[in-house]
Design a protein around this motif. Structure first.
Motif, PDB file in Angstrom:
ATOM      1  N   GLU A   1     -19.773 109.011  38.025  1.00 55.04           N
ATOM      2  CA  GLU A   1     -20.444 109.721  36.936  1.00 55.04           C
ATOM      3  C   GLU A   1     -20.314 108.979  35.618  1.00 55.04           C
ATOM      4  O   GLU A   1     -21.178 109.079  34.759  1.00 55.04           O
ATOM      5  CB  GLU A   1     -19.860 111.132  36.787  1.00 55.04           C
ATOM      6  CG  GLU A   1     -20.246 112.096  37.896  1.00 55.04           C
ATOM      7  CD  GLU A   1     -19.713 113.482  37.612  1.00 55.04           C
ATOM      8  OE1 GLU A   1     -18.580 113.593  37.108  1.00 55.04           O
ATOM      9  OE2 GLU A   1     -20.435 114.452  37.876  1.00 55.04           O
TER      10      GLU A   1
ATOM     11  N   ARG B   1     -14.264 120.500  36.142  1.00 54.49           N
ATOM     12  CA  ARG B   1     -15.684 120.653  36.453  1.00 54.49           C
ATOM     13  C   ARG B   1     -16.572 120.337  35.246  1.00 54.49           C
ATOM     14  O   ARG B   1     -17.761 120.660  35.249  1.00 54.49           O
ATOM     15  CB  ARG B   1     -15.969 122.069  36.961  1.00 54.49           C
ATOM     16  CG  ARG B   1     -15.316 122.380  38.308  1.00 54.49           C
ATOM     17  CD  ARG B   1     -15.564 123.812  38.765  1.00 54.49           C
ATOM     18  NE  ARG B   1     -16.975 124.123  38.786  1.00 54.49           N
ATOM     19  CZ  ARG B   1     -17.545 125.073  38.037  1.00 54.49           C
ATOM     20  NH1 ARG B   1     -16.816 125.776  37.174  1.00 54.49           N
ATOM     21  NH2 ARG B   1     -18.835 125.309  38.122  1.00 54.49           N
ATOM     22  N   THR B   2     -16.013 119.702  34.225  1.00 54.47           N
ATOM     23  CA  THR B   2     -16.813 119.310  33.058  1.00 54.47           C
ATOM     24  C   THR B   2     -18.053 118.541  33.500  1.00 54.47           C
ATOM     25  O   THR B   2     -17.981 117.644  34.331  1.00 54.47           O
ATOM     26  CB  THR B   2     -15.976 118.437  32.112  1.00 54.47           C
ATOM     27  OG1 THR B   2     -14.834 119.177  31.662  1.00 54.47           O
ATOM     28  CG2 THR B   2     -16.787 117.984  30.906  1.00 54.47           C
ATOM     29  N   GLU B   3     -19.200 118.915  32.942  1.00 54.44           N
ATOM     30  CA  GLU B   3     -20.444 118.209  33.247  1.00 54.44           C
ATOM     31  C   GLU B   3     -20.474 116.879  32.491  1.00 54.44           C
ATOM     32  O   GLU B   3     -20.315 116.848  31.264  1.00 54.44           O
ATOM     33  CB  GLU B   3     -21.649 119.054  32.826  1.00 54.44           C
ATOM     34  CG  GLU B   3     -21.801 120.356  33.604  1.00 54.44           C
ATOM     35  CD  GLU B   3     -22.384 120.141  34.985  1.00 54.44           C
ATOM     36  OE1 GLU B   3     -22.943 119.046  35.219  1.00 54.44           O
ATOM     37  OE2 GLU B   3     -22.289 121.044  35.817  1.00 54.44           O
TER      38      GLU B   3
ATOM     39  N   PRO C   1     -18.941 123.422  32.204  1.00 54.95           N
ATOM     40  CA  PRO C   1     -19.619 123.669  33.479  1.00 54.95           C
ATOM     41  C   PRO C   1     -20.357 125.003  33.441  1.00 54.95           C
ATOM     42  O   PRO C   1     -20.008 125.906  32.671  1.00 54.95           O
ATOM     43  CB  PRO C   1     -18.478 123.692  34.491  1.00 54.95           C
ATOM     44  CG  PRO C   1     -17.270 124.084  33.695  1.00 54.95           C
ATOM     45  CD  PRO C   1     -17.475 123.467  32.335  1.00 54.95           C
ATOM     46  N   GLU C   2     -21.379 125.095  34.249  1.00 62.56           N
ATOM     47  CA  GLU C   2     -22.130 126.348  34.334  1.00 62.56           C
ATOM     48  C   GLU C   2     -21.204 127.458  34.809  1.00 62.56           C
ATOM     49  O   GLU C   2     -20.458 127.307  35.778  1.00 62.56           O
ATOM     50  CB  GLU C   2     -23.281 126.193  35.317  1.00 62.56           C
ATOM     51  CG  GLU C   2     -24.116 127.439  35.478  1.00 62.56           C
ATOM     52  CD  GLU C   2     -25.224 127.269  36.498  1.00 62.56           C
ATOM     53  OE1 GLU C   2     -25.936 128.249  36.767  1.00 62.56           O
ATOM     54  OE2 GLU C   2     -25.352 126.145  37.029  1.00 62.56           O
TER      55      GLU C   2
ATOM     56  N   HIS D   1     -21.120 115.238  27.554  1.00 64.66           N
ATOM     57  CA  HIS D   1     -20.343 116.172  28.369  1.00 64.66           C
ATOM     58  C   HIS D   1     -20.590 117.589  27.886  1.00 64.66           C
ATOM     59  O   HIS D   1     -20.972 117.827  26.725  1.00 64.66           O
ATOM     60  CB  HIS D   1     -18.845 115.831  28.348  1.00 64.66           C
ATOM     61  CG  HIS D   1     -18.238 115.703  26.985  1.00 64.66           C
ATOM     62  ND1 HIS D   1     -17.921 116.776  26.194  1.00 64.66           N
ATOM     63  CD2 HIS D   1     -17.882 114.605  26.284  1.00 64.66           C
ATOM     64  CE1 HIS D   1     -17.385 116.352  25.067  1.00 64.66           C
ATOM     65  NE2 HIS D   1     -17.351 115.028  25.090  1.00 64.66           N
TER      66      HIS D   1
ATOM     67  N   ARG E   1     -22.646 113.217  31.880  1.00 60.72           N
ATOM     68  CA  ARG E   1     -23.904 112.489  32.043  1.00 60.72           C
ATOM     69  C   ARG E   1     -23.780 111.122  31.361  1.00 60.72           C
ATOM     70  O   ARG E   1     -23.072 110.972  30.375  1.00 60.72           O
ATOM     71  CB  ARG E   1     -25.078 113.249  31.424  1.00 60.72           C
ATOM     72  CG  ARG E   1     -25.330 114.618  32.005  1.00 60.72           C
ATOM     73  CD  ARG E   1     -25.932 114.556  33.404  1.00 60.72           C
ATOM     74  NE  ARG E   1     -26.322 115.877  33.850  1.00 60.72           N
ATOM     75  CZ  ARG E   1     -25.499 116.757  34.414  1.00 60.72           C
ATOM     76  NH1 ARG E   1     -24.220 116.425  34.601  1.00 60.72           N
ATOM     77  NH2 ARG E   1     -25.936 117.941  34.782  1.00 60.72           N
TER      78      ARG E   1
ATOM     79  N   PHE F   1     -24.696 120.140  25.420  1.00 62.09           N
ATOM     80  CA  PHE F   1     -24.030 118.853  25.577  1.00 62.09           C
ATOM     81  C   PHE F   1     -23.610 118.265  24.232  1.00 62.09           C
ATOM     82  O   PHE F   1     -24.312 118.400  23.224  1.00 62.09           O
ATOM     83  CB  PHE F   1     -24.945 117.860  26.291  1.00 62.09           C
ATOM     84  CG  PHE F   1     -24.998 118.057  27.781  1.00 62.09           C
ATOM     85  CD1 PHE F   1     -24.140 117.360  28.616  1.00 62.09           C
ATOM     86  CD2 PHE F   1     -25.886 118.961  28.340  1.00 62.09           C
ATOM     87  CE1 PHE F   1     -24.179 117.534  29.989  1.00 62.09           C
ATOM     88  CE2 PHE F   1     -25.931 119.143  29.721  1.00 62.09           C
ATOM     89  CZ  PHE F   1     -25.076 118.433  30.545  1.00 62.09           C
TER      90      PHE F   1
END
Length: 244
Positions: A82, A213-215, A230-231, A227, A217, A191
């Motif tokens: 990632e 679980r941090t998003e 998380p949902e 970043h 990209r 974000f």
């Protein structure tokens, strides 16, 4: 000043390295890679290998005696897809953190080294090249034992975790240059963005800012990162109520 990795490795072979307690450090250099093995490694990472890495592999594939070093990455148990789609881990400390080359298709001479830390969960810019990284790594074993590798490992990642420096909210990213605007436009306002296209040593971002679980990209191979939390999924009570 950029350092040639072959020169650094050859100097290290002859140097009288010691740890901070004064104990002698003996380096064990493994055999170099032959051309066929270098081609196989190139196929594994799916991008061109920078010239300086190929030169280092012609000297040795791995070194024991300090932090474990493996220029093939094959003994490094870490996955950073990632953060770096074509990463090559090259060194580790003894507590589960890693340094890796951030390989991209457009960089044929050198590639920067990033440091991936798990506690705190931060990724930081370490050096502009493999040669610079090795130079600073071996400086930890020469009095007065000060180096940029030690500084990032022992201090700078904690600064990033505490202060989240350079983070841009969605609106600020949309006001940036064309590449940053395009990246921001592809993501929503939850974000935050970090620009590591022209970083200083020790700058970075918290890949675990919002837990494991941090998003995360990344904008292709550009060193633009984002970043977000998380949902949030409904718990058991919420799911039960939702059925009513």
């Amino acid at each position: 000043m950029s350092h040639d990795p072959v020169d650094v490795l050859r100097r290290a072979r002859e140097a009288a390295l010691v740890d901070e307690e004064g104990h002698r450090i003996t380096l064990d250099f493994a055999e170099p890679l032959v051309p066929e093995e270098i081609e196989a490694l190139r196929a594994d990472v799916d991008v061109s290998l920078p010239r300086e890495l190929v030169a280092a592999l012609g000297e040795t594939r791995a070194i024991d005696g300090t932090e474990p070093i493996d220029f093939t990455g094959r003994t490094m148990d870490v996955e950073v897809g990632e953060i770096s789609p074509s990463s090559l881990p090259i060194a580790a400390d003894w507590v589960g953190n890693f340094w890796f080359l951030d390989l991209t298709p457009g960089e044929s001479e050198t590639a920067p080294v990033l440091y991936l830390c798990h506690d705190p969960p931060v990724v930081a810019y370490q050096s502009a090249s493999l040669g610079d990284f090795l130079h600073e790594l071996f400086r930890m074993y020469e009095p007065p034992h000060e180096s940029a590798v030690k500084g990032v490992h022992d201090h700078r990642v904690f600064d990033v975790w505490r202060t989240n420096p350079g983070a841009l909210d969605h609106a600020a990213a949309l006001a940036g240059d064309e590449e940053l605007r395009a990246f921001a436009a592809s993501l929503d306002e939850t974000f935050e963005f970090v620009d590591l296209r022209a970083p200083e040593v020790g700058t970075g971002f918290s890949w675990g800012r919002y837990g494991p679980r941090t998003e995360i990209r990344r904008h292709g191979y550009a060193r633009l990162f984002a970043h977000a939390r998380p949902e949030q999924k409904p718990g058991l009570l919420g799911r039960l109520l939702g059925r009513g």
